[in-house]
Write an enzyme that holds these catalytic residues in place. Structure first.
Site, PDB file in Angstrom:
ATOM      1  CE  LYS A  17     -64.344  47.262  48.576  1.00 18.50           C
ATOM      2  NZ  LYS A  17     -63.967  48.653  48.885  1.00 18.50           N
ATOM      3  CG  ASN A  91     -62.103  38.410  49.219  1.00 17.69           C
ATOM      4  OD1 ASN A  91     -61.133  38.451  48.467  1.00 17.69           O
ATOM      5  ND2 ASN A  91     -62.942  39.436  49.350  1.00 17.69           N
ATOM      6  CE1 TYR A 169     -52.808  42.624  52.113  1.00 20.89           C
ATOM      7  CE2 TYR A 169     -50.784  42.035  50.931  1.00 20.89           C
ATOM      8  CZ  TYR A 169     -52.160  41.974  51.069  1.00 20.89           C
ATOM      9  OH  TYR A 169     -52.910  41.246  50.159  1.00 20.89           O
ATOM     10  CG  ASP A 205     -62.035  49.674  45.804  1.00 20.71           C
ATOM     11  OD1 ASP A 205     -61.850  49.960  44.601  1.00 20.71           O
ATOM     12  OD2 ASP A 205     -63.153  49.715  46.345  1.00 20.71           O
TER      13      ASP A 205
END
Length: 246
Positions: A17, A91, A169, A205
């Protein structure tokens, strides 16, 4: 269909996705055989089926970047079917809920959890698949990073995302940039090129689709780096407009 990547084999992690799927679609539309890496084999197969409907040579590969067994299994599958890997796009990545707190209040487990996928997972996949990339005439490794991993931009109060100070992150992407530079230096005398790509604030998402860029735009830099010519750069950090500061 453009065929400038015909004969190339590309593995994209987290490709069922979002940006990963779009990178697979763009590489496949240029003639590459794309391997859709996905934790959930059913979702991976659904994504590969969708790509095949677009006349893309797509296969699904079960791959959880936090599970070495699945990485080893994927490597064996690629070796037996193709004998090499030309393009690896790292990814797969996550954002943890606990990362929305001020940096000093982030729980150590949030940091560990984020690094497990975003840093250790990237390295584990590269380390395992490097022998297959070395069998390619022109291997390409693309690590999906983020402008939020740039120390220069994080230090700039006028940076567009100056308020986005997610400790786990952001620092995980800074670590990905470091892995990119160090690996590129090690491989400088080979035909393998290693670069980091910044997709920009893309609706996925990962950010509850709040990003203002489309996945088509988000994939541009990674696809370009995955298909660099022999005289292309290595050890850099790029978005589609050029160099991103470290």
């Amino acid at each position: 269909m453009s065929e400038d990547l015909k004969g190339k084999v590309a593995l994209i992690t987290g490709a069922n996705k979002g940006i990963g799927y779009e990178i697979a679609r763009q590489l496949g539309s240029r003639g590459a055989t794309v391997l859709v890496g996905a934790r959930d084999i059913k979702r991976g197969e659904e994504a590969a089926n969708k790509l095949r409907l677009n006349e893309i040579d797509a296969r699904s590969v079960q791959l959880d970047v936090t599970d070495q067994k699945t990485i080893d299994s994927a490597a064996k599958q690629i070796e037996s079917e193709f004998g090499k890997l030309d393009i690896l796009v790292n990814n797969a990545g996550i954002v943890s809920d606990g990362d929305r707190l001020p940096p000093s209040q982030v729980d150590i487990e949030t940091l560990r959890h984020t690094y497990e996928t975003n840093v250790f997972g990237v390295f584990a996949v590269i380390k395992t698949l490097l022998p297959l990339l070395k069998k390619s005439k022109a291997g390409r490794i693309v690590n999906l990073s983020s402008g939020l991993g740039s120390l220069t931009q994080n230090s700039d109060p006028n940076y567009e995302f100056a308020n986005a100070k997610s400790l786990a992150y952001n620092s995980s992407k800074t670590a990905v940039n470091a892995i990119t530079v160090l690996l590129a230096a090690e491989l400088k005398d080979t035909s393998i090129k290693v670069n980091a790509a910044d997709p920009g604030f893309t609706a996925t998402d990962l950010n509850q689709h709040q990003g203002y860029r489309t996945v088509e735009q988000g994939a541009i830099a990674a696809v370009r780096l995955a298909s660099l010519p022999d005289d292309g750069s290595s050890g850099g950090f790029f978005d589609e407009n050029g160099v991103v500061p470290w």
